[in-house]
Design an enzyme around this catalytic site. Sequence first.
Site, PDB file in Angstrom:
ATOM      1  CG  LEU A 105      -6.163  14.020  -3.558  1.00 29.80           C
ATOM      2  CD1 LEU A 105      -7.436  13.254  -4.463  1.00 29.80           C
ATOM      3  CD2 LEU A 105      -5.509  13.025  -2.917  1.00 29.80           C
ATOM      4  CG  ASP A 106       0.694  15.375  -5.342  1.00 29.14           C
ATOM      5  OD1 ASP A 106       0.626  16.445  -4.747  1.00 29.14           O
ATOM      6  OD2 ASP A 106       1.392  14.437  -4.966  1.00 29.14           O
TER       7      ASP A 106
END
Length: 320
Positions: free
Chosen positions: A40-41
């Site tokens: 996930l960013d």
Amino acid sequence: MTVPFGFVVIDKPAGITSHDCVSRMRRVFGIKRVGHGGTLDPAVTGVLPIALGHATRLLPYLPGAKSYRGSIQLGQRTSSDDQQGDLISKQAWPELNTAEIEAYLEPFRGRIQQRPPQVSAVHVQGERAHARARRGETMEIPARTITIDRLQLLNWNQQLGQIDFNVHCSSGTYIRSLARDLGELIGCGACLGWLKRTQALGFHEQQAVPLPDRDNPALTTPPAVLPPLTALAHLPRLQLNEEEQESWSCGRRITAHQDQCQPAPKPLASDQQESAPNQTDPSANKSMLVVIDCRGEVAGMAYWEDNATVKPKVVFNAQG
């Protein structure tokens, strides 16, 4: 100390990387062998499956489809296709009604070609795209095939230019690219406003627990570990007897018939049936199954070499 074998589903907060979560869980459980499924960013929140111990070897066999809830901001183009990047341009968005928004969303449903963002982990000529982008380089990133099984409009705010949505998509889909491409189709540009992952690798947000305290992770009570079979409920199972288990532990093939298999407890829905994330695995397109030992625990992963032979792929507690 017994090394845990299973999964913890973290509700990742904004502002930290997926690797930060792994590092913290290593300290909480006091082990080194920890991995995660589906990066996930930093700005993205939500479901981050964490594999503990030998469960890291099971990650390639979990379902790759993912679900998200988020918002797209019209009228803004950025260097990263989200609001964390540098602003490239800003313009007004047109007057639109809900039916028109739905019409703009329609081309993005189903099997489509998508170009990853410039700021992404995709390799371009042997280097991550984000590393080249941060040096100010502009590059051509080839489009690739992805599948968006469900793209649901939740709300359209004309005044703010915000589109709230739910999406269920294949592994490798960039929601930032979806926002960017939608903005280009409308003609005003767009970027991702915020994003939360609600489902990944077969785990969902109701199973997620808060990330342990940053300041004293070693003093935090470790969260409950989900057993490996919880993550493998989408696959059929083969129960071994004692003789078969001995052969299995030595990495030998097992003679069996497919009618000996127990069906998957929770088979994937039609919109989740895609290949495992590890597409380079030569067995990825074969009929995978979970092998269960005499105690009812996961002994490993295998696939049908032919109609009467099971070939080991992952063997836990191997001998010899």
